[in-house]
Design a protein around this motif. Structure first.
Motif, PDB file in Angstrom:
ATOM      1  N   VAL A  28     -10.283  13.739 -39.868  1.00  0.00           N
ATOM      2  CA  VAL A  28      -9.710  14.661 -40.946  1.00  0.00           C
ATOM      3  C   VAL A  28      -8.091  14.708 -40.661  1.00  0.00           C
ATOM      4  CG1 VAL A  28      -9.452  17.247 -41.435  1.00  0.00           C
ATOM      5  CG2 VAL A  28     -11.516  16.316 -40.357  1.00  0.00           C
ATOM      6  N   HIS A  29      -7.627  13.864 -41.824  1.00  0.00           N
ATOM      7  CA  HIS A  29      -6.432  13.286 -41.683  1.00  0.00           C
ATOM      8  C   HIS A  29      -5.284  13.954 -42.675  1.00  0.00           C
ATOM      9  CE1 HIS A  29      -3.488  10.456 -41.616  1.00  0.00           C
ATOM     10  NE2 HIS A  29      -3.760   9.595 -42.076  1.00  0.00           N
ATOM     11  N   GLY A  30      -4.321  14.619 -41.872  1.00  0.00           N
ATOM     12  CA  GLY A  30      -3.227  15.300 -42.786  1.00  0.00           C
ATOM     13  C   GLY A  30      -2.276  14.863 -42.324  1.00  0.00           C
ATOM     14  N   VAL A  31      -1.863  13.769 -41.482  1.00  0.00           N
ATOM     15  CA  VAL A  31      -0.386  13.572 -40.767  1.00  0.00           C
ATOM     16  C   VAL A  31       0.067  12.204 -41.691  1.00  0.00           C
ATOM     17  CG1 VAL A  31      -0.904  14.403 -38.494  1.00  0.00           C
ATOM     18  CG2 VAL A  31      -1.830  11.898 -38.995  1.00  0.00           C
ATOM     19  N   ASP A  32      -0.469  11.838 -42.730  1.00  0.00           N
ATOM     20  CA  ASP A  32       0.143  10.580 -43.651  1.00  0.00           C
ATOM     21  C   ASP A  32       0.584   9.503 -42.457  1.00  0.00           C
ATOM     22  OD1 ASP A  32       0.839   9.752 -46.129  1.00  0.00           O
ATOM     23  OD2 ASP A  32       3.045  10.184 -45.839  1.00  0.00           O
ATOM     24  N   GLN A  33       1.626   9.105 -42.794  1.00  0.00           N
ATOM     25  CA  GLN A  33       2.364   7.746 -42.046  1.00  0.00           C
ATOM     26  C   GLN A  33       2.499   8.006 -40.572  1.00  0.00           C
ATOM     27  OE1 GLN A  33       2.427   4.608 -43.362  1.00  0.00           O
ATOM     28  NE2 GLN A  33       1.005   5.753 -45.184  1.00  0.00           N
ATOM     29  N   ALA A  34       2.351   9.262 -40.272  1.00  0.00           N
ATOM     30  CA  ALA A  34       2.649   9.623 -38.664  1.00  0.00           C
ATOM     31  C   ALA A  34       1.592   8.983 -37.781  1.00  0.00           C
ATOM     32  CB  ALA A  34       2.719  11.036 -38.497  1.00  0.00           C
ATOM     33  N   LEU A  35       0.354   8.739 -38.466  1.00  0.00           N
ATOM     34  CA  LEU A  35      -0.726   8.154 -37.793  1.00  0.00           C
ATOM     35  C   LEU A  35      -0.522   6.691 -37.407  1.00  0.00           C
ATOM     36  CD1 LEU A  35      -3.315   8.468 -36.285  1.00  0.00           C
ATOM     37  CD2 LEU A  35      -4.510   8.007 -38.485  1.00  0.00           C
ATOM     38  N   PRO A  36      -0.238   5.843 -38.222  1.00  0.00           N
ATOM     39  CA  PRO A  36       0.152   4.356 -37.930  1.00  0.00           C
ATOM     40  C   PRO A  36       1.492   4.223 -37.314  1.00  0.00           C
ATOM     41  CG  PRO A  36       0.298   4.878 -40.373  1.00  0.00           C
ATOM     42  CD  PRO A  36      -0.191   6.079 -39.741  1.00  0.00           C
ATOM     43  N   HIS A  37       2.331   5.273 -37.421  1.00  0.00           N
ATOM     44  CA  HIS A  37       3.651   5.221 -36.595  1.00  0.00           C
ATOM     45  C   HIS A  37       3.407   5.473 -35.274  1.00  0.00           C
ATOM     46  CE1 HIS A  37       7.803   5.824 -35.392  1.00  0.00           C
ATOM     47  NE2 HIS A  37       7.360   7.017 -34.890  1.00  0.00           N
ATOM     48  N   ALA A  38       2.335   6.504 -34.875  1.00  0.00           N
ATOM     49  CA  ALA A  38       2.158   6.636 -33.216  1.00  0.00           C
ATOM     50  C   ALA A  38       1.439   5.734 -32.700  1.00  0.00           C
ATOM     51  CB  ALA A  38       1.519   7.893 -33.443  1.00  0.00           C
ATOM     52  N   VAL A  39       0.471   4.956 -33.533  1.00  0.00           N
ATOM     53  CA  VAL A  39      -0.031   3.644 -33.014  1.00  0.00           C
ATOM     54  C   VAL A  39       0.804   2.693 -32.883  1.00  0.00           C
ATOM     55  CG1 VAL A  39      -2.214   2.284 -33.388  1.00  0.00           C
ATOM     56  CG2 VAL A  39      -2.250   4.644 -34.072  1.00  0.00           C
ATOM     57  N   ALA A  40       1.561   2.616 -33.571  1.00  0.00           N
ATOM     58  CA  ALA A  40       2.425   1.209 -33.517  1.00  0.00           C
ATOM     59  C   ALA A  40       3.715   1.356 -32.581  1.00  0.00           C
ATOM     60  CB  ALA A  40       2.895   0.706 -35.015  1.00  0.00           C
ATOM     61  N   GLN A  41       4.166   2.413 -32.474  1.00  0.00           N
ATOM     62  CA  GLN A  41       5.553   2.725 -31.958  1.00  0.00           C
ATOM     63  C   GLN A  41       5.634   3.729 -30.928  1.00  0.00           C
ATOM     64  OE1 GLN A  41       8.703   2.550 -34.692  1.00  0.00           O
ATOM     65  NE2 GLN A  41       7.454   1.550 -36.523  1.00  0.00           N
ATOM     66  N   VAL A  42       4.553   4.480 -30.667  1.00  0.00           N
ATOM     67  CA  VAL A  42       4.706   5.597 -29.601  1.00  0.00           C
ATOM     68  C   VAL A  42       3.873   5.210 -28.476  1.00  0.00           C
ATOM     69  CG1 VAL A  42       4.782   8.206 -29.128  1.00  0.00           C
ATOM     70  CG2 VAL A  42       5.269   7.181 -31.769  1.00  0.00           C
ATOM     71  N   PRO A  43       4.147   4.445 -27.510  1.00  0.00           N
ATOM     72  CA  PRO A  43       3.228   3.917 -26.268  1.00  0.00           C
ATOM     73  C   PRO A  43       3.227   5.128 -25.377  1.00  0.00           C
ATOM     74  CG  PRO A  43       5.556   3.110 -26.032  1.00  0.00           C
ATOM     75  CD  PRO A  43       5.656   3.731 -27.513  1.00  0.00           C
ATOM     76  N   ALA A  44       2.682   4.841 -24.351  1.00  0.00           N
ATOM     77  CA  ALA A  44       2.331   5.871 -23.259  1.00  0.00           C
ATOM     78  C   ALA A  44       3.567   6.262 -22.851  1.00  0.00           C
ATOM     79  CB  ALA A  44       1.434   5.291 -22.034  1.00  0.00           C
ATOM     80  N   GLN A  45       3.830   7.590 -22.143  1.00  0.00           N
ATOM     81  CA  GLN A  45       5.060   8.146 -21.778  1.00  0.00           C
ATOM     82  C   GLN A  45       4.980   7.616 -20.067  1.00  0.00           C
ATOM     83  OE1 GLN A  45       5.623  12.285 -21.898  1.00  0.00           O
ATOM     84  NE2 GLN A  45       7.204  12.411 -20.247  1.00  0.00           N
ATOM     85  N   GLU A  46       6.088   7.296 -19.724  1.00  0.00           N
ATOM     86  CA  GLU A  46       6.204   6.877 -18.310  1.00  0.00           C
ATOM     87  C   GLU A  46       6.169   7.974 -17.372  1.00  0.00           C
ATOM     88  OE1 GLU A  46       6.065   3.707 -17.005  1.00  0.00           O
ATOM     89  OE2 GLU A  46       5.644   2.918 -19.011  1.00  0.00           O
ATOM     90  N   ARG A  47       5.720   7.658 -16.126  1.00  0.00           N
ATOM     91  CA  ARG A  47       5.700   8.614 -15.199  1.00  0.00           C
ATOM     92  C   ARG A  47       6.462   8.091 -14.025  1.00  0.00           C
ATOM     93  NH1 ARG A  47      -0.312  11.499 -14.556  1.00  0.00           N
ATOM     94  NH2 ARG A  47      -0.667  11.577 -16.977  1.00  0.00           N
ATOM     95  N   THR A  48       7.319   8.865 -13.296  1.00  0.00           N
ATOM     96  CA  THR A  48       8.151   8.610 -12.373  1.00  0.00           C
ATOM     97  C   THR A  48       7.142   8.605 -11.032  1.00  0.00           C
ATOM     98  OG1 THR A  48      10.222   9.146 -13.296  1.00  0.00           O
ATOM     99  CG2 THR A  48       9.984   8.898 -11.102  1.00  0.00           C
ATOM    100  N   THR A  49       6.803   7.473 -10.381  1.00  0.00           N
ATOM    101  CA  THR A  49       5.947   7.687  -9.207  1.00  0.00           C
ATOM    102  C   THR A  49       6.595   6.633  -8.214  1.00  0.00           C
ATOM    103  OG1 THR A  49       4.539   5.940  -9.826  1.00  0.00           O
ATOM    104  CG2 THR A  49       3.989   8.173 -10.571  1.00  0.00           C
ATOM    105  N   ARG A  50       6.206   6.579  -6.885  1.00  0.00           N
ATOM    106  CA  ARG A  50       6.710   5.983  -5.742  1.00  0.00           C
ATOM    107  C   ARG A  50       5.585   5.089  -5.495  1.00  0.00           C
ATOM    108  NH1 ARG A  50       7.295   8.689  -1.446  1.00  0.00           N
ATOM    109  NH2 ARG A  50       8.522   6.877  -0.593  1.00  0.00           N
ATOM    110  N   LEU A  51       4.203   5.256  -5.876  1.00  0.00           N
ATOM    111  CA  LEU A  51       3.220   4.471  -5.371  1.00  0.00           C
ATOM    112  C   LEU A  51       3.438   2.777  -5.643  1.00  0.00           C
ATOM    113  CD1 LEU A  51       0.358   4.242  -4.009  1.00  0.00           C
ATOM    114  CD2 LEU A  51      -0.715   4.932  -6.394  1.00  0.00           C
ATOM    115  N   ARG A  52       3.884   2.695  -6.624  1.00  0.00           N
ATOM    116  CA  ARG A  52       3.966   0.934  -7.204  1.00  0.00           C
ATOM    117  C   ARG A  52       4.755   0.293  -6.159  1.00  0.00           C
ATOM    118  NH1 ARG A  52       5.894  -2.089 -12.974  1.00  0.00           N
ATOM    119  NH2 ARG A  52       5.953  -3.838 -11.626  1.00  0.00           N
TER     120      ARG A  52
END
Length: 791
Positions: free
Chosen positions: A754-778
């Motif tokens: 149910v699509h009401g966000v217009d171009q925000a959907l392809p923009h999110a897929v192409a240009q909004v990656p996962a938000q980084e988390r600050t951790t010490r495990l790596r």
């Protein structure tokens, strides 16, 4: 992609992100100590000032959305500006305030009584194992290779905290100490697989027992400070029986209560202390440091850059943030870590021997200073140490060649061969790739090994059991940790198994992972399997992503693609492409809408009429997924509309009727779908995936919500025959590639958008990656000398 027959071309509320440590909008600040409007609207039955964990538990610490404090800090949660991460924050806060089992149940965690619920047993088992971690770390004296490369162990951290609390030493005295040696664990003895367990009615965890005297004393203090008496029970839950005395001497301890904002704590302190309090009061600054770190943890961070903490303090009128941070470290409120410092002496010595002097062009990057809470530091140190132990103690020469040759696919064969030669393996792939861990478990069982698979949800457990053909091989992670499912334990608490495969590994938070790995005996094999593209865990940490990034163990990447138009669409989203796919059977349908009202109308039409008519999928097998809980097309509004259409009724059982679809949160970070069956004096009776659950009356309001519509975070780790994803116009700010990837992948046979966000959907897929988390495990894992480390 076409619309279903009868469909025509709504926007709704979403939760927008908010910075991890920046203050909320204070234009609508409440009187000191008073709960927020959202807190009033969603207050739990015990009077606490948090929203329901059912609506909130999923979004804390998530990739793109979990970026804010509790929604009580942002004002009315039903507005389009609600913070997605805020609702997650409320969820875990609620679980901590009213979710734990009673003191008696906790004391019996090592051997829970039969009447304990799965959630109670899980919480008790986790506490017991954490205590065992601390005791072992502090008492170990003989070294093994598994811990030789650690920059600091849990024993160091515990010793530091205890010494600081006792006043023996300053907190900074511990930062440069070497790692403590570790003693080897005793392997778990061989044990026969337990008989199948028959599901029995489970009781949801009851609120923690609190003495009436303690509550009365806290109410009196709260009244003197102008704070609502409804905060008494959560205050005792957070601060203990001495809460009244603590609040009187240090009013800013009120910030430890979930949902309380700094300006509320300031007003409370002014009422109690008068002119004796000020913005630079050491009690205030220490509490603000802890509050900032707790907020960051609700987003998934296990540590926070010191500069971010200083900025948060400056925004709260602290005149000398540097001094405030130093004092907080000295008092043991936070632990300080210097990333990259260990390598500097060796590099300096090498440069001097070579006759080279550092210059502006070759200067190293400055050391990164991190602050963290001791509970997460302990978990990360313990987890890194435990993973190294598994890598170094397993048999590397096992011959599983015949089993690999009989594997159903090349990727499954590769996974079997790799696991035969390694104690820790990371396996990644999509939904179709889940067949490969199932093949591994079946192959290991055929070799006579005690092999089990643990999934994030009951739905995942059922799918794994179907894939292996043996229900005894599949458990939920919660059931495994609580002892309700899976193998037995030895006297040291080690699970009697040879191989454990954890599916849905991205949903594994650092504290649960530490408890799990501590429960594995020397020589056991662990496979972490999951899809790196989905949303992360509700709890702090990013265990699976850190293990993949550290490359300290063999990695197997599945070559099995997800089938069909939905699989093709989701695979493209995973690499940042929103492609139009051929769907001759209308497997993927786009339904454009203009506003929120139309979005709600079309969603109800799809679930109740169109999908059942076109695909013979009943309404109770179709799941609605949307971005947030608030707004004009959030989960609350959608659930109300769907109930009116699908199961109308007066809500005579605390707002619920028999047949209502619900989601139950038995413990922080867990969302369990279910159906209401009945209610009586004992509580609300639910059927959660075939498991009967009884929720006590006092817990219904705070832990159960209607579940026809969920958020993507709540839906992670589960699938349904059909999914309807609702994207109202004001959801654009909450969209990201991981969110779209997760939501679109929940449908097995059909997906409607149910699509009401217009171009925000392809923009999110192409240009909004996962938000980084600050951790010490790596970095902790990268410092470990492991023979299986990838080059």
């Amino acid at each position: 992609m076409t619309a279903l027959p009868g469909e025509t071309p709504g926007t709704g509320g979403t939760d927008t992100p908010q910075d991890a440590v920046s203050p909320p909008d204070e234009a609508g600040a409440q009187e000191p100590g008073a709960p927020e409007p959202e807190a009033d609207a969603e207050a739990a039955s015990d009077g606490t000032a948090e929203a329901s964990p059912v609506e909130a538990e999923d979004e804390a610490g998530t990739e793109s959305e979990a970026v804010g404090p509790a929604s009580t800090e942002a004002g009315a949660a039903d507005s389009p500006g609600d913070a997605a991460g805020g609702e997650a924050a409320e969820a875990r806060a609620e679980g901590e305030a009213v979710g734990p089992a009673s003191t008696e149940a906790e004391a019996a965690g090592a051997s829970p009584a039969p009447e304990l619920s799965e959630a109670q047993a899980e919480l008790a088992a986790q506490r017991e194992l954490r205590e065992r971690i601390e005791q072992r770390k502090a008492a170990k004296a003989s070294p093994i290779a598994a811990g030789a490369g650690l920059s600091g162990t849990a024993a160091d951290l515990l010793a530091a905290v205890r010494a600081v609390e006792s006043g023996e030493k300053a907190g900074s005295a511990f930062f440069g100490q070497p790692a403590a040696p570790q003693a080897p664990r005793r392997p778990a003895p061989a044990a026969a697989a337990p008989p199948p367990r028959t599901p029995a009615p489970q009781a949801a965890p009851a609120p923690q027992t609190v003495s009436p005297e303690a509550l009365d004393a806290v109410r009196a203090v709260l009244g003197e400070g102008g704070a609502p008496e409804a905060l008494a029970r959560p205050a005792v839950g957070a601060l203990g029986e001495q809460a009244a005395e603590l609040l009187r001497t240090d009013p800013w301890q009120l910030l430890a209560v979930p949902g309380v904002r700094p300006e509320q704590a300031d007003g409370f302190a002014r009422a109690l202390l008068g002119a004796d309090c000020g913005p630079d009061d050491s009690r205030r600054t220490a509490a603000l440091v802890g509050w900032a770190l707790e907020r960051a943890a609700l987003q998934g961070h296990t540590a926070l850059d010191a500069e971010a903490v200083r900025e948060a303090l400056a925004e709260r009128a602290v005149s000398d943030p540097d001094a405030a941070v130093r004092e907080a470290v000295e008092e043991g409120v936070a632990l300080l870590f210097r990333e990259g410092e260990d390598e500097e002496p060796e590099e300096d010595e090498a440069a001097e021997e070579g006759g080279l002097a550092p210059d502006a062009d070759t200067a190293r990057e400055p050391v990164r200073i991190l602050l963290g809470l001791d509970r997460y530091a302990l978990a990360e140190e313990s987890l890194a140490d435990g993973l190294a132990r598994l890598v170094n103690t397993c048999e590397k020469a096992a011959d599983w060649a015949e089993a690999a040759a009989a594997a159903p696919s090349p990727s499954a064969a590769e996974l079997i061969r790799t696991t035969a030669a390694a104690g820790l393996v990371a396996h990644s792939g999509g939904e179709a790739a889940r067949a490969e861990p199932a093949a591994l478990i079946a192959a290991a069982r055929g070799l006579g090994l005690r092999a089990f698979g643990a999934a994030h949800s009951e739905d995942g457990r059922r799918r794994l059991a179907d894939a292996t053909g043996d229900p005894d091989t599949a458990v939920t992670l919660a059931g495994l940790l609580s002892g309700a499912q899976g193998p037995s334990r030895d006297e040291d608490g080690a699970l009697a198994l040879d191989l454990l495969v954890v599916l849905d590994a991205p949903q594994l938070d650092v504290e649960s992972a530490a408890v799990l790995v501590e429960a594995l005996a020397d020589g056991a094999r662990l496979v972490l399997s999951g899809d790196p593209g989905v949303l992360g865990s509700a709890g702090a940490g990013r265990v699976f992503a850190d293990v993949l990034a550290a490359r300290t163990c063999p990695q197997v990447v599945s070559r099995t693609p997800d089938p069909g138009p939905i699989g093709e669409l989701v695979s493209g989203i995973g690499i940042g492409e929103l492609n139009q796919v051929d769907a001759p059977g209308k497997e993927v349908v786009i339904v454009p809408v203009r506003d929120a009202g139309e979005a709600v109308h079309r969603t109800v039409q799809l679930v109740a009429d169109s999908v059942p008519r076109a695909f013979a999928i009943p309404a109770d097998e179709t799941q609605v997924i949307t971005v947030g809980h608030g707004g004009a097309a959030g989960t609350r509004v959608l659930n109300e509309a769907l109930k009116q259409r699908l199961n109308p009724g007066p809500g005579r059982f605390g707002g619920f009727d028999p047949g209502d679809r619900v989601v139950h949160v038995p413990a922080p970070g867990r969302a369990v779908p279910g159906v209401v069956r009945s209610a009586d004096a004992e509580g609300l009776h639910l059927d959660c995936g075939g498991v009967p659950v009884v929720v006590p009356q006092e817990r219904v309001e705070s832990s159960v919500r209607h579940g026809w519509a969920l958020s993507a975070h709540q839906a992670a780790g589960m699938r349904w025959p059909a999914a309807v994803v609702v994207l109202p116009g004001d959801a654009a700010a909450g969209l990201s590639r991981p969110w779209v990837y997760t939501a679109f992948g929940r449908g097995e046979r059909h997906l409607s958008v149910v699509h009401g966000v217009d171009q925000a959907l392809p923009h999110a897929v192409a240009q909004v990656p996962a938000q980084e988390r600050t951790t010490r495990l790596r970095p902790l894992l990268e410092a470990l000398p492991t023979p299986d480390a990838a080059s």
